[in-house]
Design a protein around this motif. Structure first.
Motif, PDB file in Angstrom:
ATOM      1  N   ARG A  94       0.824  -1.200   0.000  1.00  0.00           N
ATOM      2  CA  ARG A  94       0.000   0.000   0.000  1.00  0.00           C
ATOM      3  C   ARG A  94       0.870   1.268   0.000  1.00  0.00           C
ATOM      4  O   ARG A  94       0.645   2.214  -0.741  1.00  0.00           O
ATOM      5  CB  ARG A  94      -0.843  -0.032   1.285  1.00  0.00           C
ATOM      6  CG  ARG A  94      -1.938   0.969   1.284  1.00  0.00           C
ATOM      7  CD  ARG A  94      -3.042   0.503   0.392  1.00  0.00           C
ATOM      8  NE  ARG A  94      -3.857   1.602  -0.064  1.00  0.00           N
ATOM      9  CZ  ARG A  94      -4.585   1.555  -1.158  1.00  0.00           C
ATOM     10  NH1 ARG A  94      -4.566   0.488  -1.927  1.00  0.00           N
ATOM     11  NH2 ARG A  94      -5.310   2.563  -1.519  1.00  0.00           N
ATOM     12  N   ALA A  95       1.871   1.230   0.869  1.00  0.00           N
ATOM     13  CA  ALA A  95       2.658   2.449   1.086  1.00  0.00           C
ATOM     14  C   ALA A  95       3.503   2.833  -0.118  1.00  0.00           C
ATOM     15  O   ALA A  95       4.125   3.901  -0.122  1.00  0.00           O
ATOM     16  CB  ALA A  95       3.548   2.277   2.310  1.00  0.00           C
ATOM     17  N   TYR A  98       3.470   6.350  -1.387  1.00  0.00           N
ATOM     18  CA  TYR A  98       4.208   7.490  -0.842  1.00  0.00           C
ATOM     19  C   TYR A  98       5.272   7.984  -1.819  1.00  0.00           C
ATOM     20  O   TYR A  98       5.772   9.095  -1.687  1.00  0.00           O
ATOM     21  CB  TYR A  98       4.862   7.148   0.498  1.00  0.00           C
ATOM     22  CG  TYR A  98       3.850   6.912   1.617  1.00  0.00           C
ATOM     23  CD1 TYR A  98       2.601   7.531   1.604  1.00  0.00           C
ATOM     24  CD2 TYR A  98       4.145   6.087   2.686  1.00  0.00           C
ATOM     25  CE1 TYR A  98       1.681   7.316   2.609  1.00  0.00           C
ATOM     26  CE2 TYR A  98       3.228   5.876   3.706  1.00  0.00           C
ATOM     27  CZ  TYR A  98       1.998   6.487   3.656  1.00  0.00           C
ATOM     28  OH  TYR A  98       1.092   6.287   4.662  1.00  0.00           O
ATOM     29  N   LEU A 120      -8.798  -4.504   2.967  1.00  0.00           N
ATOM     30  CA  LEU A 120      -9.587  -4.219   4.175  1.00  0.00           C
ATOM     31  C   LEU A 120     -10.902  -3.558   3.798  1.00  0.00           C
ATOM     32  O   LEU A 120     -11.590  -2.995   4.639  1.00  0.00           O
ATOM     33  CB  LEU A 120      -8.796  -3.263   5.095  1.00  0.00           C
ATOM     34  CG  LEU A 120      -7.350  -3.649   5.395  1.00  0.00           C
ATOM     35  CD1 LEU A 120      -6.611  -2.510   6.079  1.00  0.00           C
ATOM     36  CD2 LEU A 120      -7.296  -4.879   6.273  1.00  0.00           C
ATOM     37  N   PRO A 122     -12.630  -1.150   0.228  1.00  0.00           N
ATOM     38  CA  PRO A 122     -12.112  -0.216  -0.780  1.00  0.00           C
ATOM     39  C   PRO A 122     -11.115   0.753  -0.145  1.00  0.00           C
ATOM     40  O   PRO A 122     -11.320   1.183   0.990  1.00  0.00           O
ATOM     41  CB  PRO A 122     -13.359   0.534  -1.245  1.00  0.00           C
ATOM     42  CG  PRO A 122     -14.515  -0.288  -0.807  1.00  0.00           C
ATOM     43  CD  PRO A 122     -14.075  -1.099   0.372  1.00  0.00           C
ATOM     44  N   ASP A 126      -8.623   9.393  -3.263  1.00  0.00           N
ATOM     45  CA  ASP A 126      -9.118  10.717  -3.685  1.00  0.00           C
ATOM     46  C   ASP A 126      -8.546  11.862  -2.848  1.00  0.00           C
ATOM     47  O   ASP A 126      -8.286  12.954  -3.369  1.00  0.00           O
ATOM     48  CB  ASP A 126     -10.666  10.733  -3.626  1.00  0.00           C
ATOM     49  CG  ASP A 126     -11.182  10.347  -2.249  1.00  0.00           C
ATOM     50  OD1 ASP A 126     -10.847   9.243  -1.783  1.00  0.00           O
ATOM     51  OD2 ASP A 126     -11.899  11.142  -1.619  1.00  0.00           O
ATOM     52  N   VAL A 163     -11.809  13.151   4.884  1.00  0.00           N
ATOM     53  CA  VAL A 163     -11.738  12.071   5.878  1.00  0.00           C
ATOM     54  C   VAL A 163     -10.346  12.138   6.496  1.00  0.00           C
ATOM     55  O   VAL A 163      -9.395  12.565   5.833  1.00  0.00           O
ATOM     56  CB  VAL A 163     -11.931  10.661   5.274  1.00  0.00           C
ATOM     57  CG1 VAL A 163     -13.338  10.381   4.858  1.00  0.00           C
ATOM     58  CG2 VAL A 163     -10.981  10.424   4.118  1.00  0.00           C
ATOM     59  N   SER A 165      -7.139  10.850   7.001  1.00  0.00           N
ATOM     60  CA  SER A 165      -6.402   9.797   6.299  1.00  0.00           C
ATOM     61  C   SER A 165      -4.911   9.900   6.605  1.00  0.00           C
ATOM     62  O   SER A 165      -4.283  10.934   6.361  1.00  0.00           O
ATOM     63  CB  SER A 165      -6.635   9.940   4.784  1.00  0.00           C
ATOM     64  OG  SER A 165      -5.616   9.267   4.068  1.00  0.00           O
ATOM     65  N   VAL A 166      -4.370   8.785   7.125  1.00  0.00           N
ATOM     66  CA  VAL A 166      -2.926   8.716   7.382  1.00  0.00           C
ATOM     67  C   VAL A 166      -2.172   8.887   6.061  1.00  0.00           C
ATOM     68  O   VAL A 166      -1.273   9.718   5.926  1.00  0.00           O
ATOM     69  CB  VAL A 166      -2.571   7.347   8.021  1.00  0.00           C
ATOM     70  CG1 VAL A 166      -1.063   7.152   8.087  1.00  0.00           C
ATOM     71  CG2 VAL A 166      -3.194   7.216   9.396  1.00  0.00           C
ATOM     72  N   GLY A 167      -2.582   8.083   5.072  1.00  0.00           N
ATOM     73  CA  GLY A 167      -1.860   8.081   3.797  1.00  0.00           C
ATOM     74  C   GLY A 167      -1.879   9.437   3.117  1.00  0.00           C
ATOM     75  O   GLY A 167      -0.846   9.918   2.633  1.00  0.00           O
ATOM     76  N   HIS A 193       3.076   7.979  13.790  1.00  0.00           N
ATOM     77  CA  HIS A 193       4.001   7.939  12.636  1.00  0.00           C
ATOM     78  C   HIS A 193       3.933   9.221  11.805  1.00  0.00           C
ATOM     79  O   HIS A 193       4.858   9.531  11.070  1.00  0.00           O
ATOM     80  CB  HIS A 193       3.843   6.693  11.762  1.00  0.00           C
ATOM     81  CG  HIS A 193       2.461   6.132  11.649  1.00  0.00           C
ATOM     82  ND1 HIS A 193       1.840   5.480  12.676  1.00  0.00           N
ATOM     83  CD2 HIS A 193       1.601   6.113  10.614  1.00  0.00           C
ATOM     84  CE1 HIS A 193       0.653   5.084  12.289  1.00  0.00           C
ATOM     85  NE2 HIS A 193       0.473   5.461  11.037  1.00  0.00           N
ATOM     86  N   TRP A 330     -12.380   0.713   8.403  1.00  0.00           N
ATOM     87  CA  TRP A 330     -12.402  -0.134   7.211  1.00  0.00           C
ATOM     88  C   TRP A 330     -13.718  -0.898   7.116  1.00  0.00           C
ATOM     89  O   TRP A 330     -14.229  -1.370   8.127  1.00  0.00           O
ATOM     90  CB  TRP A 330     -11.227  -1.132   7.237  1.00  0.00           C
ATOM     91  CG  TRP A 330      -9.891  -0.462   7.257  1.00  0.00           C
ATOM     92  CD1 TRP A 330      -8.970  -0.506   8.259  1.00  0.00           C
ATOM     93  CD2 TRP A 330      -9.316   0.360   6.226  1.00  0.00           C
ATOM     94  NE1 TRP A 330      -7.862   0.242   7.926  1.00  0.00           N
ATOM     95  CE2 TRP A 330      -8.051   0.782   6.683  1.00  0.00           C
ATOM     96  CE3 TRP A 330      -9.743   0.786   4.974  1.00  0.00           C
ATOM     97  CZ2 TRP A 330      -7.220   1.606   5.937  1.00  0.00           C
ATOM     98  CZ3 TRP A 330      -8.917   1.606   4.229  1.00  0.00           C
ATOM     99  CH2 TRP A 330      -7.677   2.006   4.708  1.00  0.00           C
TER     100      TRP A 330
END
Ligand code: EPU
Length: 430
Positions: A94-95, A98, A120, A122, A126, A163, A165-167, A193, A330
């Motif tokens: 996933r990461a 970055y 986990l 969708p 966005d 939302v 969102s960490v990412g 993190h 999720w």
């Protein structure tokens, strides 16, 4: 193919040292390419496969990466020469996205295949795209497979995340660190993190304030330089050992932790009847009776982390009484409950709620790791259950838990990694 074989029923006892935080490392490693210099990063969980993939990707775009010792790497970003990352590099991780923010920050251009990672539910991007666009990038997604982002200049701007969102918070910080002017991320993620990434970037000469609150201000700087930085301990690995200690009714001292990061987990364990002692960088968890029930609702930090939800559900499966677990991050994070049913748990899932009627004991069974944290839950269940548990698909567990067999083994857990021949599948027939 490999699997874990566990003979359960023994309380875990002793000491364990937690590794560096996976999710901090996965943000910090690509961040290093924002400098044209050398960064030495310590406390890196180098033997988890997610980190190996990140390092492989760095090398693929021209960075030099040297393993200094088991937990220290040196990243030489002087000769990074490509802004293209193919599907081969991103499909497991996933990461990997970055690299979009980091390459955009460095080259004002990124062409990165869509990320893979644990399923986990969708996992839209966005908010990442909204952030890049607010900084002046043009973003297109080709065939739902490749993200192309380009900018003549990156200009700081306010960005409100719809939302938490960490990412998206990470990706916007990466792209904005060298933009012109001030970027303000509102409704930012506050996970440990995120703070660690901000501290790393600031050690490279960035000017980032407010990380750890929901407003992060990033004043762009022209250049970043190399640094030496040590990654924070892994909050979720620590939490996994805490729950394992309680679920096996053991007594474990968990070392190399930051107690503040574990507060939401500690308070739920205390509610279930565990004894917790906090020290500066250690925490001791013991449990000498059947756990009590408690309800859990996963929330962004500082709420109870979704990445601890499956592990905690194992403890509640053994608790006296009925507990309700509500998953708010999720949409598909209860698949593992089917595996727990095979072990004798009593759980009903209704959408985002799981109702867990505690049973006195679990029994070993053949189960599967559906994703990383689901796999961690299976290990805890196997260690707490009577008899033999075999866990398949452990590649998910290897993505995020370092030396897991050794660590649980040192605590008295009877867990082995065994190699087995892959079963003859229908797909391989004629
Ligand atoms: N979301 C959107 N749009 C976006 C981004 C996210 O709607 O553009 C939604 C997601 O669908 C989700 C929520 O926002 O409902 C939160 O997603 P977030 O972006 O925070 O998650 P992530 O960055 O993809 C990271 C961790 C996950 C952890 C989540 C939540 C990494 C590499 N991954 O994922 O960790 O579950 O934050 O805390 O940092 C794990 O380590 O096992 C793991 C899955």
């Amino acid at each position: 193919m490999e699997k874990f074989v566990i003979n359960g029923g023994q309380p875990l006892r002793g000491e364990v040292t937690v590794s560096g935080a996976k999710n901090a490392a996965l943000a910090i490693i690509p961040a290093a390419i924002l400098s044209h210099d050398v960064c030495r990063i310590e406390n890196v969980p180098t033997s988890i496969s997610d980190v190996s993939f990140m390092i492989k990707t760095l090398k693929h775009i021209g960075a030099g990466v040297r393993l200094i010792d088991r937990s220290t790497i040196e990243i030489d970003s002087r000769f990074v020469n490509s802004y293209v990352i193919s599907h081969d590099m991103t499909k497991y991780l996933r990461a990997s996205y970055y690299f979009i923010g980091a390459l955009l920050g460095r080259f004002h251009r990124a062409r990165v295949a869509m990320p893979g990672g644990c399923y986990l539910g969708p996992r839209p991007i966005d908010q990442h795209i909204k952030g890049f666009e607010a900084l002046g990038a043009k973003v297109t997604i080709e065939d739902n497979a490749i993200v192309e982002a380009t900018a003549n200049e990156l200009i700081g701007n306010p960005i409100y995340l719809d939302v938490v969102s960490v990412g998206a918070t990470v990706n916007i910080m990466l792209a904005a660190a060298r933009a012109q002017g001030m970027t303000v991320i509102e409704n930012a993620a506050k996970e440990p993190h995120i703070v660690d990434l901000a501290n790393f970037l600031n050690s490279m000469g960035a000017d980032i304030r407010g990380a750890g609150t929901d407003v992060i201000k990033i004043k762009g700087v022209e250049n970043l330089h190399g640094c030496t930085y040590s990654i924070i301990p892994d909050q979720i690995e620590a939490g996994t050992f805490m729950v394992a200690a309680a679920a096996t009714r053991g007594d474990v001292l968990i070392k190399n932790i930051i107690p503040k990061h574990l507060e939401s987990i500690s308070s739920k364990l205390i509610e279930c009847g565990a004894e917790i002692e906090e020290f500066d960088e250690e925490i001791r968890v013991s449990m000498n009776r059947r756990p009590g029930k408690c309800n859990i609702k996963t929330m962004p930090h500082p709420g109870f982390p979704t990445d601890m939800q499956p592990q905690m559900a194992v403890l509640l499966a053994l608790a006296e009484g009925t507990s309700i677990v509500s998953e708010s991050i999720w949409s598909n994070r209860f698949r593992y409950t089917e595996q727990l049913l095979r072990m004798g748990a009593s759980i009903t899932v209704d959408g985002q709620l799981a109702v867990i009627h505690g049973v006195e004991a679990l029994r070993g069974a053949p189960v599967r790791a559906d994703d990383l944290r689901a796999g961690a839950a299976m290990i805890i269940a196997g260690l707490a259950a009577s008899g033999k548990t075999e866990i398949e698909d452990i590649l998910y567990i290897d993505r995020g838990y370092e030396n897991v067999v050794e660590k649980f083994g040192n605590l008295g857990g009877d867990i082995r990694r065994v190699y087995c021949v892959e079963p003859f599948s229908k797909d391989s027939a004629g």
